[in-house]
Design an enzyme around this catalytic site. Structure first.
Site, PDB file in Angstrom:
ATOM      1  N   HIS A 120       0.846  -1.207   0.000  1.00 36.52           N
ATOM      2  CA  HIS A 120       0.000   0.000   0.000  1.00 36.52           C
ATOM      3  C   HIS A 120       0.872   1.243   0.000  1.00 36.52           C
ATOM      4  O   HIS A 120       1.787   1.389   0.819  1.00 36.52           O
ATOM      5  CB  HIS A 120      -0.919   0.013   1.224  1.00 36.52           C
ATOM      6  CG  HIS A 120      -1.744   1.256   1.328  1.00 36.52           C
ATOM      7  ND1 HIS A 120      -2.684   1.611   0.388  1.00 36.52           N
ATOM      8  CD2 HIS A 120      -1.764   2.246   2.271  1.00 36.52           C
ATOM      9  CE1 HIS A 120      -3.251   2.755   0.734  1.00 36.52           C
ATOM     10  NE2 HIS A 120      -2.705   3.156   1.876  1.00 36.52           N
ATOM     11  N   ASP A 202      -0.459  10.340  20.798  1.00 35.61           N
ATOM     12  CA  ASP A 202      -1.473   9.393  21.237  1.00 35.61           C
ATOM     13  C   ASP A 202      -2.635  10.083  21.930  1.00 35.61           C
ATOM     14  O   ASP A 202      -3.437   9.468  22.588  1.00 35.61           O
ATOM     15  CB  ASP A 202      -0.865   8.356  22.181  1.00 35.61           C
ATOM     16  CG  ASP A 202      -0.212   8.995  23.389  1.00 35.61           C
ATOM     17  OD1 ASP A 202       0.230   8.261  24.276  1.00 35.61           O
ATOM     18  OD2 ASP A 202      -0.138  10.248  23.425  1.00 35.61           O
ATOM     19  N   CYS A 297      -3.976   3.336  -4.823  1.00 36.80           N
ATOM     20  CA  CYS A 297      -3.249   4.075  -3.792  1.00 36.80           C
ATOM     21  C   CYS A 297      -2.046   4.824  -4.368  1.00 36.80           C
ATOM     22  O   CYS A 297      -1.800   5.984  -4.019  1.00 36.80           O
ATOM     23  CB  CYS A 297      -2.804   3.140  -2.668  1.00 36.80           C
ATOM     24  SG  CYS A 297      -1.909   1.662  -3.216  1.00 36.80           S
TER      25      CYS A 297
END
Length: 375
Positions: A120, A202, A297
């Site tokens: 990808h 995060d 992609c």
């Protein structure tokens, strides 16, 4: 019967260095349903930088080969020199330290890193690596708002606030549908986070930040490109943008790897230490046009780079939403456009080769492009 691979062209042609050989097998990758390979990715990016970009844009940008990130993360062979006493960041940097011997990345505004993982393709763009903090500048396109425009903007609570401050329950998409603009420009949407907030990898206010918890907040404040003229300031800040046409797993590991690479590169090139941590160089995953199949992609990666200069972002407040960056219909013809380009360049190079054998080769400019083939 074994298939014969024929070289169609070398781009750029000799005597230019770093020419990429494109074969008939590579051309086959441009058929519908096929995955683009590294040759097509590298060829088209080189073509964009050599022939389509304005000179000033090319000078302030750098594009890495599709092998750069793969090499940066490649596991060391057992027979390589033992560098176990070095930290992992420096061992990684050693693998690609020669890639920048002729370029100072910190003099560039934009560094493009095409990445292929698990078949990808996606794109990382390192923005303003030479800056140590965000710079807010006067907007050269600033114009006073018209009354009609001011009314439309003021009716949207998202106009100057984050998405979590929408107080009437409407999503930004609803607001955007109510505010139509017909100025002929492609609409560019950007999410504005609080300028003084510090999002970590995060913990973020929106999925547009590279987060590890896969949180998703869709209704970020949106803007059309015409609104850039209404903003008195624009922002340039160090950041790493991850553009992925199959929005799935977060890429915080990629951002971390590129930050660490920049830290070692700075130390090697500048002889001093500088942090490129998340407080200095934020990671962000803008919402970009998405592919509607499982094979495009690579085509989208090429279009992201092309649109970056065709329809540039005037400001780099984060997070940002670029879903309307370019029309989806453009992607339906992109493969054919690249294929036609390759065949056109092949024809040109063949003519140049033939001209090298003509009696007047000394007077032909094309003879300077490709040296005669010795018999």
């Amino acid at each position: 019967v074994a298939e014969i691979f024929l070289t169609l062209l070398v781009y750029p042609p000799p005597p230019a260095k770093g020419g990429i050989s494109v074969t008939n097998e590579d051309l086959h990758c441009l058929n519908d349903g096929e995955f683009l390979n590294d040759v097509i990715i590298d060829f088209y990016l080189k073509y964009l930088f050599l022939e389509k970009l304005k000179k000033e844009d090319a000078v302030r940008s750098h594009v890495f080969s599709s092998f750069f990130y793969k090499r940066l993360n490649q596991r060391e062979r057992r027979n390589t020199v033992d560098t176990s006493n070095l930290p992992i960041q420096k061992r990684k940097h050693n693998r690609v330290k020669t890639w920048t011997r002729h370029v100072d990345l910190f003099q560039k505004d934009f560094i493009f890193v095409p990445i292929n993982e698990s078949a990808h393709w996606y794109l990382a763009i390192i923005c303003f690596p030479g800056l140590e903090k965000a710079h807010v500048e006067p907007n050269p396109l600033y114009q006073p708002q018209t009354q009609a425009y001011s009314t439309a903007v003021s009716s949207s609570p998202a106009a100057d606030r984050g998405s979590d401050e929408l107080d009437d329950g409407r999503s930004a998409a609803d607001v955007n549908r109510q505010t139509q603009y017909t100025d002929g420009l492609h609409r560019i949407i950007e999410c504005y986070g609080a300028e003084d907030s510090h999002h970590s990898d995060d913990q973020s206010s929106c999925q547009d930040e590279c987060s590890e918890d896969d949180s998703l907040v869709d209704d970020c404040g949106s803007f059309v490109k015409a609104e850039w003229t209404s903003k008195p300031t624009i922002c340039k800040q160090p950041c790493i943008l991850i553009m992925d046409s199959l929005r799935g797993p977060t890429r915080s590991t990629v951002v971390k790897t590129l930050r660490e690479y920049l830290e070692v590169e700075w130390e090697v090139k500048k002889g001093s230490q500088r942090s490129f941590g998340k407080d200095v160089m934020k990671g962000s995953s803008p919402r970009v046009p998405q592919q509607d199949n499982f094979s495009d992609c690579g085509v989208y990666v090429l279009q992201y780079v092309e649109s970056f200069f065709e329809n540039p972002l005037p400001s780099f407040y984060l997070p940002m939403n670029l879903l309307d960056w370019f029309p989806q219909q453009r992607m339906k013809t992109k493969r054919d456009e690249i294929k036609e380009l390759i065949l056109k360049l092949q024809t040109q190079q063949q003519l140049n080769l033939e001209s090298c054998h003509s009696p007047c080769e000394d007077t032909l400019e094309s003879a300077d492009l490709i040296p005669p083939i010795s018999s």
